[in-house]
Structures are given as structure tokens and as C-alpha cells.
Design a protein around this motif. Structure first.
Motif, PDB file in Angstrom:
ATOM      1  N   THR A  46     -37.367  50.704 188.926  1.00  0.00           N
ATOM      2  CA  THR A  46     -36.909  50.056 187.693  1.00  0.00           C
ATOM      3  C   THR A  46     -35.382  49.964 187.654  1.00  0.00           C
ATOM      4  N   GLU A  48     -32.247  48.333 189.168  1.00  0.00           N
ATOM      5  CA  GLU A  48     -31.821  47.205 190.016  1.00  0.00           C
ATOM      6  C   GLU A  48     -30.711  47.599 191.005  1.00  0.00           C
ATOM      7  N   TYR A  79     -47.820  49.011 184.719  1.00  0.00           N
ATOM      8  CA  TYR A  79     -47.074  48.014 185.496  1.00  0.00           C
ATOM      9  C   TYR A  79     -47.792  46.672 185.632  1.00  0.00           C
ATOM     10  N   LYS A 106     -46.521  42.963 185.198  1.00  0.00           N
ATOM     11  CA  LYS A 106     -46.056  42.806 183.817  1.00  0.00           C
ATOM     12  C   LYS A 106     -44.609  42.346 183.897  1.00  0.00           C
ATOM     13  N   PRO A 107     -44.228  41.374 183.055  1.00  0.00           N
ATOM     14  CA  PRO A 107     -42.845  40.908 183.157  1.00  0.00           C
ATOM     15  C   PRO A 107     -41.839  41.987 182.742  1.00  0.00           C
ATOM     16  N   ASN A 108     -40.685  41.947 183.375  1.00  0.00           N
ATOM     17  CA  ASN A 108     -39.553  42.816 182.997  1.00  0.00           C
ATOM     18  C   ASN A 108     -39.817  44.315 183.072  1.00  0.00           C
ATOM     19  N   VAL A 109     -40.704  44.726 183.943  1.00  0.00           N
ATOM     20  CA  VAL A 109     -40.912  46.163 184.132  1.00  0.00           C
ATOM     21  C   VAL A 109     -40.113  46.630 185.347  1.00  0.00           C
ATOM     22  N   ALA A 111     -37.348  46.238 188.545  1.00  0.00           N
ATOM     23  CA  ALA A 111     -36.081  45.580 188.843  1.00  0.00           C
ATOM     24  C   ALA A 111     -36.384  44.249 189.535  1.00  0.00           C
ATOM     25  N   LYS A 112     -35.533  43.241 189.259  1.00  0.00           N
ATOM     26  CA  LYS A 112     -35.764  41.883 189.803  1.00  0.00           C
ATOM     27  C   LYS A 112     -35.908  41.883 191.309  1.00  0.00           C
ATOM     28  N   ASP A 119     -44.013  36.522 190.708  1.00  0.00           N
ATOM     29  CA  ASP A 119     -44.583  37.119 189.485  1.00  0.00           C
ATOM     30  C   ASP A 119     -45.653  38.158 189.836  1.00  0.00           C
TER      31      ASP A 119
END
Ligand code: TXA
Ligand code: MG
Length: 348
Positions: A46, A48, A79, A106-109, A111-112, A119
Motif C-alpha cells: 500500500t 507507493e 483487497y 478493489k480500487p485505491n487499495v 499502491a498504483k 484493474d
């Protein structure tokens, strides 16, 4: 940066080793750790900034997503939104163990950089006692690709990690040789018929017993379609000298060695133990059974780099069972090249 190697083999209860690794990870550092497949280079999934350090230490292309490792089955629902019936069956049958499953994240859980813009996310619960204990003590998901420089064979011993990453990471937890030797099976469960994106020790046959039909595209099929596991499109597992596949037939291998040596090539041979008598310049055994081959393969490929070999011959095996994983890695290491094509070209 100085890289410390901390031996935890046979020392699973040693709190101190874990505390140091847990603290480093929690502070946003990266740590190499043993899993039952290969060594991983971990960062909190989580964070980045921490995950970015993995890409730079490995020299890894940023469009190649990382596998997230978890210490308990229960946390999976934090997650991913949907856990299909097939996924539950696979978890019950193969976790903890060398199976990575691809889910819609799940979105935004995470780090990119973990998902590299997809997705979906690949998640697994490793069975190695050191990895499990570390994950459970940390209580956070850990993104961890194999702990090698990008393009090199995955590390199956702490010394391999040291060869590739010394000076670039603060800590290697040394849990001895890993065991399975090839990376986890990657199974895409977002499809109606699940697809094996990367073959491993959990074979198509084993999966089909639990969840019914599973697709395992051949190497060729994967190359024709868009790469499904982004990492599979890059050069991989390659020693410095070119690798050629060759039939596992003593006479054919003997003729190849004699022919190459007569042309002043220095030859390294990766093959079952009895092939040693064929007098290559260097010989690296991969054992007789498929399990032995999986566990020795990356060590043998790495060992070629400590020789002056100009060409590496590696004997092929059947693609049944774990053979699919072995041949997948060998084909990548050889860039799909077979000795028979090479020798024909030399004769032209
Ligand atoms: O055994 C293993 O899986 C080891 C140990 C350390 O756990 N890890 C490992 O990670 O092999 P790595 O990063 O070297 O390989 C991950 C593979 C790559 O081929 C990547 O493209 C694929 O999994 N992958 C990861 N996330 C994916 C996703 N969302 N969709 C498709 N493929 C994905
Ligand atoms: Mg890798």
C-alpha cells in the motif's frame, strides 16, 4: 547502501530476525525474503514510494505488475470485491502454496505501481515458514516480485540475491534453498474458463481436479495474442552466453558437443546427471525427476555465468505436469532457439 544477510534457516522462531525485517518494511524499505518458490523482493503493497524502490532495485519495466503476498486467507476480502466459488476452492486446496490468483482489485487499495495500471491484481499466500511468519508479524500485504535483476534467472538461494542486488537493498533474510524452484502458477480467475498465465508447480492437471476445465495456452499462442501476464513478454532467465534447447537424447547431445568443440566453441551443458560423461567444457546437473529439474534449473542457468562458455545447451523435457513450467522457463531462457536450427545454420 550496505546489504545485510541474516540467516533464518532452521531458526524460524528467532524473533530478532523478524523484528528487523518487519521494521524495515513498515518504514517503507524493501527486504528480500525466501518463499517456497523463489526469493522475493518485498515492500508494503500500500506504500507507493516503497513499491517504486522494488522497480528501481530490479531495473524492472514499470508496466509489469507485482504479485501481492498475504499471511492469512481471511484478509483477501479486504483487497478484492468478488471471490468466486472457483477461487474459494483453489484457496482451500492450494493456499498456502505456489498459486497466484488474479482478481479484480478493489480500487485505491494497493499502491498504483503494484498493479501497473491494470484493474486486476495477482495475490498469493506463500507456504514458506519464513515468508508466512514475516507476513503475519507485519500484518500488511507485501508486493514481491522475484528478487533478481530484471532478465536474470529468479533466485533460489540467498547468494543469488546477493549477486544481483548487493548494495541496492538493506536486508536479505536467508532461509536456505527455496525448494520448488520455479515461480508460482499464475491463474486468471476473471475469465469464465480460468486461464494459466504462467505455469508452475500447481499444474493444470491439479487445478482441473478442483475446479474443472482450465486453459493453458502454449508459448506460441501467448505470443500471438496480447501478453496476458505483462511480465511474460520480456527476455527472461537468460545467462550471458546464448542458450539452445536440445533433445534429451545422449547421442544427439554428444554429436552436438563434439561438433561445437571442433569449431572451438566452449560448451556448457545443463542436463540430467548421466550426461556428464559426454565431456562438455562445463556440466550442470538438473537432476532426473521433473521436481528436481524445477528446483535446480535456475541455479544451473546462473552457474553458466561463472564459466567462459560461449554456448549453453539445455536438454528439453516433456510438458506434462511440472514439465510445462520447466519448458516455459527454458524456452524463455533460450529465446525459443533450438540447437538443431543453430547447427543447420552453421552448416549452410
Ligand atoms: O513465485 C512467485 O510468484 C514469486 C515469489 C516471490 O512469490 N514472485 C514472482 O513475481 O515470480 P514476479 O513479479 O517475478 O512475476 C509476476 C508475474 C509476472 O509475469 C506478471 O506479469 C504477472 O505475474 N502478473 C502480476 N499481476 C498480474 C495481473 N494483474 N494480471 C496479469 N498478470 C499479472
Ligand atoms: Mg520474476
Amino acid at each position: 547502501m550496505e546489504t545485510q544477510r541474516l540467516v533464518v534457516d532452521n531458526n524460524v522462531e528467532s524473533e530478532k530476525s523478524y523484528t528487523q525485517a518487519v521494521n524495515l518494511l513498515a518504514e517503507g524499505e524493501i527486504v528480500a525474503l525466501p518463499t517456497e518458490t523463489v526469493y522475493g523482493l518485498g515492500a508494503v503493497a500500500t506504500n507507493e514510494a516503497a513499491v517504486k524502490k522494488i522497480y528501481s532495485a530490479k531495473g524492472r519495466p514499470s508496466d509489469n505488475p507485482l504479485i501481492v503476498h498475504i499471511g492469512t486467507k481471511e484478509e483477501l476480502s479486504k483487497y478484492v470485491d468478488t471471490i468466486s466459488e472457483k477461487a474459494v476452492k483453489c484457496m482451500d486446496a492450494f493456499w498456502p502454496g505456489p498459486l497466484t490468483m488474479i482478481f479484480k482489485a478493489k480500487p485505491n487499495v494497493f499502491a498504483k505501481s503494484v498493479t501497473a495500471g491494470l484493474d486486476t491484481v495477482g495475490i498469493r499466500m506463500p507456504s514458506h515458514p519464513v515468508a508466512l511468519k514475516l507476513l503475519q508479524a507485519l500484518g500488511m500485504p507485501v508486493a514481491a516480485p522475484s528478487a533478481n535483476r530484471s532478465g536474470k534467472p529468479s533466485p533460489t538461494e540467498a547468494i543469488h540475491v546477493e549477486q544481483d542486488l548487493a548494495g541496492k537493498i538493506p536486508l536479505i533474510l536467508d532461509g536456505g534453498a527455496t525448494g520448488v524452484g520455479v515461480e508460482s502458477t499464475v491463474l486468471d480467475l476473471t475469465k469464465e474458463i480460468p486461464v494459466i498465465l504462467r505455469p508452475g508447480a500447481i499444474t493444470k492437471e491439479m487445478l482441473e481436479e478442483v475446479i474443472g476445465p482450465v486453459d493453458q495456452p502454449t508459448h506460441i499462442e501467448q505470443e500471438q495474442g496480447a501478453p496476458k501476464a505483462p511480465g511474460m513478454k520480456y527476455t527472461h532467465y537468460a545467462p550471458n552466453a546464448p542458450v539452445y534447447l536440445i533433445e534429451r537424447n545422449k547421442q544427439i547431445v554428444q554429436e552436438a558437443i563434439q561438433y561445437l568443440q571442433a569449431k572451438d566453441y566452449k560448451v556448457a551443458l545443463i542436463a540430467p546427471p548421466s550426461f556428464k560423461e559426454l565431456s562438455p567444457d562445463w556440466f550442470f546437473s538438473i537432476g532426473n525427476t521433473q521436481d528436481e529439474m524445477a528446483s535446480h534449473l535456475f541455479h544451473a542457468l546462473r552457474a553458466c555465468d561463472s564459466t567462459d562458455a560461449q554456448i549453453v545447451l539445455a536438454t528439453a523435457t516433456s510438458t506434462e505436469g511440472v514439465g510445462a513450467a520447466i519448458m516455459n522457463r527454458l524456452e524463455k531462457s533460450a529465446g525459443g532457439k533450438w540447437y538443431s536450427d543453430f547447427s543447420n545454420a552453421l552448416k549452410d
